[in-house]
Design an enzyme around this catalytic site. Sequence first.
Site, PDB file in Angstrom:
ATOM      1  N   ALA A  20      35.223  52.123  39.987  1.00 22.20           N
ATOM      2  CA  ALA A  20      36.199  52.802  39.147  1.00 22.20           C
ATOM      3  C   ALA A  20      36.296  52.171  37.760  1.00 22.20           C
ATOM      4  O   ALA A  20      36.611  52.853  36.782  1.00 22.20           O
ATOM      5  CB  ALA A  20      37.567  52.819  39.826  1.00 22.20           C
ATOM      6  N   THR A  21      36.024  50.875  37.650  1.00 20.98           N
ATOM      7  CA  THR A  21      36.048  50.248  36.327  1.00 20.98           C
ATOM      8  C   THR A  21      35.023  50.907  35.417  1.00 20.98           C
ATOM      9  O   THR A  21      35.329  51.323  34.290  1.00 20.98           O
ATOM     10  CB  THR A  21      35.763  48.727  36.434  1.00 20.98           C
ATOM     11  OG1 THR A  21      36.764  48.135  37.257  1.00 20.98           O
ATOM     12  CG2 THR A  21      35.758  48.068  35.067  1.00 20.98           C
ATOM     13  N   ASN A  59      48.491  51.113  41.588  1.00 25.04           N
ATOM     14  CA  ASN A  59      47.989  50.106  42.510  1.00 25.04           C
ATOM     15  C   ASN A  59      49.031  49.061  42.903  1.00 25.04           C
ATOM     16  O   ASN A  59      48.907  48.420  43.934  1.00 25.04           O
ATOM     17  CB  ASN A  59      46.755  49.423  41.915  1.00 25.04           C
ATOM     18  CG  ASN A  59      46.937  49.034  40.469  1.00 25.04           C
ATOM     19  OD1 ASN A  59      47.230  49.872  39.617  1.00 25.04           O
ATOM     20  ND2 ASN A  59      46.790  47.752  40.174  1.00 25.04           N
ATOM     21  N   SER A  90      36.707  54.797  43.435  1.00 24.29           N
ATOM     22  CA  SER A  90      36.144  53.507  43.839  1.00 24.29           C
ATOM     23  C   SER A  90      35.886  53.509  45.342  1.00 24.29           C
ATOM     24  O   SER A  90      36.790  53.781  46.128  1.00 24.29           O
ATOM     25  CB  SER A  90      37.136  52.398  43.478  1.00 24.29           C
ATOM     26  OG  SER A  90      36.687  51.173  44.015  1.00 24.29           O
ATOM     27  N   HIS A 140      35.344  51.029  47.495  1.00 16.30           N
ATOM     28  CA  HIS A 140      35.933  49.979  48.353  1.00 16.30           C
ATOM     29  C   HIS A 140      37.442  50.108  48.534  1.00 16.30           C
ATOM     30  O   HIS A 140      38.058  49.302  49.218  1.00 16.30           O
ATOM     31  CB  HIS A 140      35.563  48.588  47.836  1.00 16.30           C
ATOM     32  CG  HIS A 140      36.267  48.149  46.582  1.00 16.30           C
ATOM     33  ND1 HIS A 140      37.388  47.351  46.623  1.00 16.30           N
ATOM     34  CD2 HIS A 140      36.017  48.369  45.272  1.00 16.30           C
ATOM     35  CE1 HIS A 140      37.785  47.093  45.380  1.00 16.30           C
ATOM     36  NE2 HIS A 140      36.965  47.707  44.542  1.00 16.30           N
ATOM     37  N   THR A 173      18.395  52.395  38.334  1.00 16.53           N
ATOM     38  CA  THR A 173      17.961  52.796  39.673  1.00 16.53           C
ATOM     39  C   THR A 173      19.177  52.942  40.577  1.00 16.53           C
ATOM     40  O   THR A 173      20.062  52.092  40.572  1.00 16.53           O
ATOM     41  CB  THR A 173      16.993  51.744  40.253  1.00 16.53           C
ATOM     42  OG1 THR A 173      15.893  51.618  39.343  1.00 16.53           O
ATOM     43  CG2 THR A 173      16.485  52.159  41.626  1.00 16.53           C
ATOM     44  N   CYS A 207      43.783  42.206  40.118  1.00 15.03           N
ATOM     45  CA  CYS A 207      43.084  42.064  38.847  1.00 15.03           C
ATOM     46  C   CYS A 207      43.883  41.228  37.862  1.00 15.03           C
ATOM     47  O   CYS A 207      43.348  40.671  36.936  1.00 15.03           O
ATOM     48  CB  CYS A 207      42.833  43.433  38.248  1.00 15.03           C
ATOM     49  SG  CYS A 207      42.192  44.559  39.460  1.00 15.03           S
TER      50      CYS A 207
HETATM   51  C1  LIG Z   1      40.688  48.913  42.122  1.00  8.23           C
HETATM   52  C2  LIG Z   1      41.067  49.737  40.977  1.00  8.23           C
HETATM   53  C3  LIG Z   1      40.204  49.907  39.880  1.00  8.23           C
HETATM   54  C4  LIG Z   1      38.889  49.187  39.790  1.00  8.23           C
HETATM   55  O1  LIG Z   1      37.962  49.704  40.718  1.00  8.23           O
HETATM   56  P1  LIG Z   1      36.582  48.947  40.969  1.00  8.23           P
HETATM   57  O2  LIG Z   1      35.804  49.918  41.794  1.00  8.23           O
HETATM   58  O3  LIG Z   1      36.935  47.702  41.725  1.00  8.23           O
HETATM   59  O4  LIG Z   1      35.949  48.676  39.660  1.00  8.23           O
HETATM   60  C5  LIG Z   1      40.615  50.721  38.850  1.00  8.23           C
HETATM   61  N1  LIG Z   1      41.800  51.352  38.880  1.00  8.23           N
HETATM   62  C6  LIG Z   1      42.656  51.220  39.905  1.00  8.23           C
HETATM   63  C7  LIG Z   1      43.957  51.944  39.895  1.00  8.23           C
HETATM   64  C8  LIG Z   1      42.327  50.405  40.979  1.00  8.23           C
HETATM   65  O5  LIG Z   1      43.183  50.261  41.983  1.00  8.23           O
END
Ligand SMILES: *Cc1c(COP(=O)(O)O)cnc(C)c1O
Length: 374
Positions: A69-70, A149, A197, A199, A238, A324
């Site tokens: 998501a980043t 989050n 994201s 995970h 890739t 984070c």
């Molecule tokens: C975890 C999170 C991200 C970052 O996602 P990654 O896949 O770890 O880079 C961004 N935004 C929110 C709201 C998140 O909870």
Amino acid sequence: MIYLDYNSTTPVDKRVVEKMLPFFTDIYGNPSSDHLFGSESKKAVNNSREEVAQLINSKEDEVIFCSGATEANNLALLGLATRQDPNKRHIITSKIEHPAVLEPIKKLSSNGFEVTYLDVDKEGVVNLNQLKEAITSNTFLVSIMSANNETGTLQPLKKIGEITRENGVLFHTDAAQAVGHIDINVDRMNIDLLSISGHKYYGPKGVGVLFVRNRTPRVRLNPIILGGEQEKNLRSGTMNVPGIVGIGEASRIASNEMKINTKNYSNLTSRILTGIKSIRPDMGFNGSNSNRLQHTLNICLPNIDNKWLILKLKNYCFSTGSACASGKDEPSHVLLAMGIPIDLIQNSFRISVGINTTNNDINTFLKDLSEYIN
Ligand SMILES: *Cc1c(COP(=O)(O)O)cnc(C)c1O
């Protein structure tokens, strides 16, 4: 060790791991290769694209795979901003976004873009009137997260989408905490760009998706990673085939099991709330009880230092808010924006449950918390 921090990351579902494994050792062809072996990987990638598309009700060709998501947020924000007419220089966002949205926007702001940061109310919900009033003829984008989050508070996506569509402005949402947990429908909600994201919903780390609307309107972005032109030239490199297979399977499972999981989470978090309230009737609750992710709680215990609490209850994984921001010793920008005083922010912590959480976990947690408090 009892894990109560599913908002920071989730374990990979064993069914997801099973599905991924052959793509490390047996079916390792490059999906961009022309030979038959590559085409097997390509088939798996396209199958994943279908599963993700189904989960958010998009078309398959609107799913762009990336590293998380980043990256998806960076691609959406920077990729769109650099593609605008010189007179479109205004972005609207909120004060409670994740750093993966706030930092790229800060960068744009230092490059001459104008930014409006919307306030939130005491439950953490953006003000729709303020949004309407903020839109000008220079505005090209509204970026507001789906679910926060730190608190789990949900934003009124459908209403935001109505406002942006009416005004001819694009709507991006960071849905990292929402996809796989609540119903997201990019068409019904008029979402133009959406970040996912893997995970955060029992898929692997290091894989994510940017949904980019293809029709009515067709969203055009500049890539931020240049190279071999994979993913419609929006994200070169890739492809991470095992990861992509993983996020596809996690999406398929979420489509089927989201409802029943949500019901279980709702029971578990109700037990936590009732339990803590009986230990400490002055318990505070940060967020919205009606409009939130059912697996997430942000709780305040006046005069209990959150850092000490986490240190002392060392058999439990929970957190002060966002993974984070930890390491930085600043009060949560999310809770600050909700108007919570700094001393109470230092008494607040986040608990989030998930597929492996049991009633027994909650009982032991409540017992140990009660002992610590007393
Ligand atoms: C975890 C999170 C991200 C970052 O996602 P990654 O896949 O770890 O880079 C961004 N935004 C929110 C709201 C998140 O909870």
